[in-house]
Design a protein around this motif. Sequence first.
Motif, PDB file in Angstrom:
ATOM      1  N   ARG A 272       0.841  -1.212   0.000  1.00 51.12           N
ATOM      2  CA  ARG A 272       0.000   0.000   0.000  1.00 51.12           C
ATOM      3  C   ARG A 272       0.875   1.261   0.000  1.00 51.12           C
ATOM      4  O   ARG A 272       0.597   2.223  -0.711  1.00 51.12           O
ATOM      5  CB  ARG A 272      -0.942  -0.011   1.211  1.00 51.12           C
TER       6      ARG A 272
ATOM      7  N   VAL B 273      -4.440   5.148  -2.814  1.00 48.90           N
ATOM      8  CA  VAL B 273      -5.034   3.839  -2.523  1.00 48.90           C
ATOM      9  C   VAL B 273      -5.550   3.742  -1.088  1.00 48.90           C
ATOM     10  O   VAL B 273      -6.201   2.746  -0.741  1.00 48.90           O
ATOM     11  CB  VAL B 273      -4.059   2.668  -2.815  1.00 48.90           C
TER      12      VAL B 273
ATOM     13  N   LEU C 230      -9.095   2.882  -0.748  1.00 46.42           N
ATOM     14  CA  LEU C 230      -9.556   1.500  -0.910  1.00 46.42           C
ATOM     15  C   LEU C 230      -9.596   0.815   0.452  1.00 46.42           C
ATOM     16  O   LEU C 230      -8.560   0.492   1.030  1.00 46.42           O
ATOM     17  CB  LEU C 230      -8.630   0.743  -1.876  1.00 46.42           C
TER      18      LEU C 230
ATOM     19  N   PRO D 201     -11.951  -5.061   0.505  1.00 45.68           N
ATOM     20  CA  PRO D 201     -11.263  -5.928  -0.458  1.00 45.68           C
ATOM     21  C   PRO D 201     -12.064  -6.074  -1.761  1.00 45.68           C
ATOM     22  O   PRO D 201     -13.286  -6.229  -1.723  1.00 45.68           O
ATOM     23  CB  PRO D 201     -11.156  -7.261   0.284  1.00 45.68           C
TER      24      PRO D 201
ATOM     25  N   TYR E 167      -6.648  -2.975  -8.068  1.00 46.04           N
ATOM     26  CA  TYR E 167      -7.615  -3.640  -7.193  1.00 46.04           C
ATOM     27  C   TYR E 167      -6.934  -3.938  -5.870  1.00 46.04           C
ATOM     28  O   TYR E 167      -5.823  -4.471  -5.840  1.00 46.04           O
ATOM     29  CB  TYR E 167      -8.082  -4.966  -7.813  1.00 46.04           C
ATOM     30  N   TYR E 168      -7.629  -3.612  -4.786  1.00 46.29           N
ATOM     31  CA  TYR E 168      -7.149  -3.925  -3.438  1.00 46.29           C
ATOM     32  C   TYR E 168      -7.688  -5.313  -3.097  1.00 46.29           C
ATOM     33  O   TYR E 168      -8.903  -5.497  -2.960  1.00 46.29           O
ATOM     34  CB  TYR E 168      -7.676  -2.858  -2.478  1.00 46.29           C
TER      35      TYR E 168
ATOM     36  N   ASP F  24      -4.281  -6.687   2.401  1.00 48.10           N
ATOM     37  CA  ASP F  24      -3.306  -5.685   2.836  1.00 48.10           C
ATOM     38  C   ASP F  24      -1.904  -5.968   2.311  1.00 48.10           C
ATOM     39  O   ASP F  24      -1.044  -5.101   2.341  1.00 48.10           O
ATOM     40  CB  ASP F  24      -3.310  -5.566   4.368  1.00 48.10           C
TER      41      ASP F  24
ATOM     42  N   PHE G  80      -2.133  -6.328  -4.035  1.00 45.09           N
ATOM     43  CA  PHE G  80      -2.891  -5.494  -4.970  1.00 45.09           C
ATOM     44  C   PHE G  80      -2.669  -6.042  -6.375  1.00 45.09           C
ATOM     45  O   PHE G  80      -1.644  -6.660  -6.650  1.00 45.09           O
ATOM     46  CB  PHE G  80      -2.428  -4.034  -4.926  1.00 45.09           C
TER      47      PHE G  80
END
Lengths: 368, 132
Positions: A63, A74, A77, A80, A102-103, A106, A109
């Motif tokens: 992240r 991000v 986001l 999930p 896309y997340y 943790d 991505f």
Amino acid sequence: MGRQTPLFKLHQELGARIVDFGGWDMPVQYSSQIGEHHAVRRAAGVFDVSHMCVVELRGARVRVLLQRLLANDVAKLRTPGKALYGCMLNERGGVIDDTIVYYLSDSWFRAVVNAGTRDKDLAWIRRHASAFGVEVTERTDLAMLAIQGPEGRAKAAQLLAAADADAALALPTFVGREIGGWFVARTGYTGEDGFEIMMPAADAVPAWRQLNSFGVASCGLGARDTLRLEAGMNLYGNDMDEGTQPFESGLGWTVAMEPRERAFIGREALEPIARDGSPRKLVGLVLTDRGVLRSHQRVVIPGGGEGEITSGTFSPTLERSIAFARVPAGTGAAVQVEVRGKLLNVRVVKPPFVRFGQSLIGSSKGPS
Amino acid sequence: MSTVPADLKYTRSHEWVRTLADGTVAVGITDHAQHALGDLVFVEVPEAGRAVKAGEPCAVVESVKAASDVYAPLAGEVTAGNPKLKEKPETLNTDPYGEGWLMRLKPAPGALTGAALLSAADYQKVLEAEGG
């Protein structure tokens, strides 16, 4: 010969005209580009977007890496599966590429970047990822289909088992999930509802044939371009590149200047522009005269100044020509465009031109 | 496979020429050309009275994808541009050898016999060489 997607032979079998696109042999159209365009606005169409580059980013500090690499943040986001559109910038604030990330967790991505910028994007991401201990892997094992149009999601759901279909149809906008072995995301590049589905390469041909049997039209990159332009969506290399910054590319909304302490690459260069305004802006154009606007045509501003068209085409939905142009910030509502030595009259509008099948620019037929 | 009517003359740049009873010629683009261009959305034809040289760009056909020049197959004076194409450019796709004609020309003296036009058979060979 360029690179080929797992669907290449099927495209040929379906009679597609194949062109080079960013080093890939891709279908530009099957029968009629306008027919394919209308199929997506009115029912459903399927596009092969397997040439796009899917990149997995894994590591505890992923992240933080993306907060450095992307002008959008991000941190937005939180759920999930949620996706974010944004730009990777160079130190001068120029756009290296636009991407959807896309997340997934943790420490995981997934980014989708353009085919034509794949090599430089991967090099750029890897160069920065190592310092954050993030592992960068390109997913060359996947195919990607975009099923778009008002009937797109319902048709695509028929590819799935009942419980999986329910899960797919329950996806909120701009969210993707692993469903039945595929990654199904409610995203697209057409201004219509739909899915983009990443799947093992071997699944792509049977899925495409099934979609055709459900009445989903095979659509090429030609229709994809007219659809995205109507939808007010930028094309990398046309509407922005490393020499232009987001605020003059209609992408200011993707730049998160807050929180101020987030030191994303390009931030310093953008600070004065975010504060004082960009001297140029990207606008929509609608041609009131007959003709077709094309990229690189000169825009003439009444009272002085000029700009340039970055993308232009004939809009099948509006039945007239539309374009994006980069013009001085003070440009008003009417300009002219030079086409083969003649000045044509053009209305300046705020994109998008079309969303969910409907014109957004008032009267679609001007006086002519 | 595109059609190539036997009674017309052709150019390597995919125009066709039909000799009319009054000694003028009609000019258009071939079936192969319209197919390669895709859906046509705008056509610009020359004004009557314009003098053109052989090989001179004298009309523009625009598909969704791109604008393409059409070249005068022979020297002469334009006697008419097809007025219907302004409203219905798609006629070029649906009837390239008929209603989709682009212009009529009065050939310059000797232009018709002197022009290096191709027979249908020779044009067919050009298409085969292009892989179309």
